[in-house]
Design an enzyme around this catalytic site. Structure first.
Site, short mmCIF file in Angstrom:
data_model
loop_
_atom_site.label_atom_id
_atom_site.label_comp_id
_atom_site.label_asym_id
_atom_site.label_seq_id
_atom_site.Cartn_x
_atom_site.Cartn_y
_atom_site.Cartn_z
CD1 TRP A 91 -2.40 -2.09 1.36
CD2 TRP A 91 -3.40 -0.34 0.40
NE1 TRP A 91 -3.67 -2.48 1.02
CE2 TRP A 91 -4.31 -1.43 0.42
CE3 TRP A 91 -3.81 0.87 -0.18
CZ2 TRP A 91 -5.60 -1.34 -0.11
CZ3 TRP A 91 -5.09 0.96 -0.70
CH2 TRP A 91 -5.97 -0.13 -0.66
CG ASP A 222 -3.28 -5.49 -12.17
OD1 ASP A 222 -3.01 -6.30 -13.08
OD2 ASP A 222 -2.40 -4.80 -11.60
#
Length: 317
Positions: A91, A222
């Protein structure tokens, strides 16, 4: 006639999706500027009833990272500091990009992460992602009336909000045939405050014959990098919920909206499709925690995970 005696490896469905999107996907411009090839409305199904987990074997996938991220979601986390303490860096890209943009400081990712861990004030300012997954799962905004008298009724925000996970577990236990066994992270009112709007948006569950099945709708997928993590995360959550509700695992169904492969992931696609899947691992729990919030990393035991080497590919921010 079709040969029905040979059961294909369950990972083959993922590999076929990866190949189909790369070969048939419509070229698209996207917010990252990298470009993708995309198809719309794709589906995968995985049987979890025998204890196996959809942890890909045609490339190494860090199941430890997946577990730690899921525990962070369930804890209501929105700051990357606890993740970085556990060496989880997935992240970092978004707050790092924001920091560089706003300060002009070309700090390296390694130094940025080290400062987040070491400096609480810096982490509070630059490590927060906004009201992302954990905030919505555990503290969906709730506004309650104030005690102000008069014609104008005023409201204040309840800091605890609505705990969607606690409600889900209560409903599975008390009303297992409900068609409302679900939770979501797609809070329209707070999307602009999130570092990244939720990609895995809505989860729904179904109880039948003593088994818990789950469904995930993912708006943005993705296939090369994110989906292997997403399908494992959702499957882990099914297993945790089933254990907490004294049920056996059933099936996991994945629905992909904008299902894409990035144009700069061609090497990943070619390398992964050249590999033969290995037997999938199994998951067992070291114990049954008192609640969904009491799981620790050590409670997850992944058995017999064998895989081909990892495949490096750039992430688009």
């Amino acid at each position: 006639m079709l040969d029905r005696t040979h059961k294909p490896h369950p990972e083959q469905a993922y590999l076929e999706l990866l190949e189909r999107v790369w070969r048939e996907g419509s070229p698209r411009r996207d917010r990252t500027g990298v470009g993708t090839r995309a198809l719309f409305g794709q589906t995968l199904r995985f049987d979890l009833s025998d204890g196996t987990m959809p942890l890909l074997t045609t490339k190494r996938v860090s199941w430890k990272t997946i577990v730690r991220e899921l525990l962070w979601f369930l804890d209501g986390g929105t700051n990357i500091r606890p993740l970085l303490r556990d060496k989880v860096t997935i992240w970092t890209d978004w707050p790092l990009a924001k920091y560089r943009s706003e300060t002009g400081d070309p700090i390296s990712q390694k130094d940025f992460e080290a400062r987040i861990v070491a400096d609480e004030a810096f982490a509070e300012r630059w490590g927060d992602l906004g009201p992302v997954y954990g905030a919505q799962w555990r503290h969906w905004p709730l506004f309650v009336p104030t005690d102000v008298e008069g014609e104008e009724q005023l409201y204040r925000r309840d800091p605890e909000g609505i705990d969607q996970i606690a409600k889900l577990i209560h409903d599975i236990r008390t009303n297992p045939t409900s068609r409302r066994l679900m939770f979501t992270g797609w809070n329209v009112a707070e999307l602009d405050g999130m570092a990244l709007p939720p990609c895995h948006t809505t989860y729904q569950y179904f109880v039948a014959n003593g088994r818990l099945s789950g469904l995930l709708h993912q708006r943005s997928c993705d296939v090369g990098l994110g989906v292997p993590y997403n399908i494992m995360t959702a499957s882990l959550l099914i297993r945790m919920l089933a254990q907490q509700c004294d049920l056996e695992p059933g099936e996991f169904v994945w629905f992909g909206g904008d299902t894409h492969v990035y144009e700069n992931h061609g090497d990943l696609v070619r390398e992964q499709l050249s590999r033969t899947p290995l037997p999938w691992p199994k998951l067992r729990f070291a114990r049954k925690p008192a609640s969904i919030l009491d799981y620790k990393f050590e409670d997850f035991v992944i058995e017999d995970y064998q895989s081909h080497p990892a495949i490096e590919a750039p992430i688009a921010v």
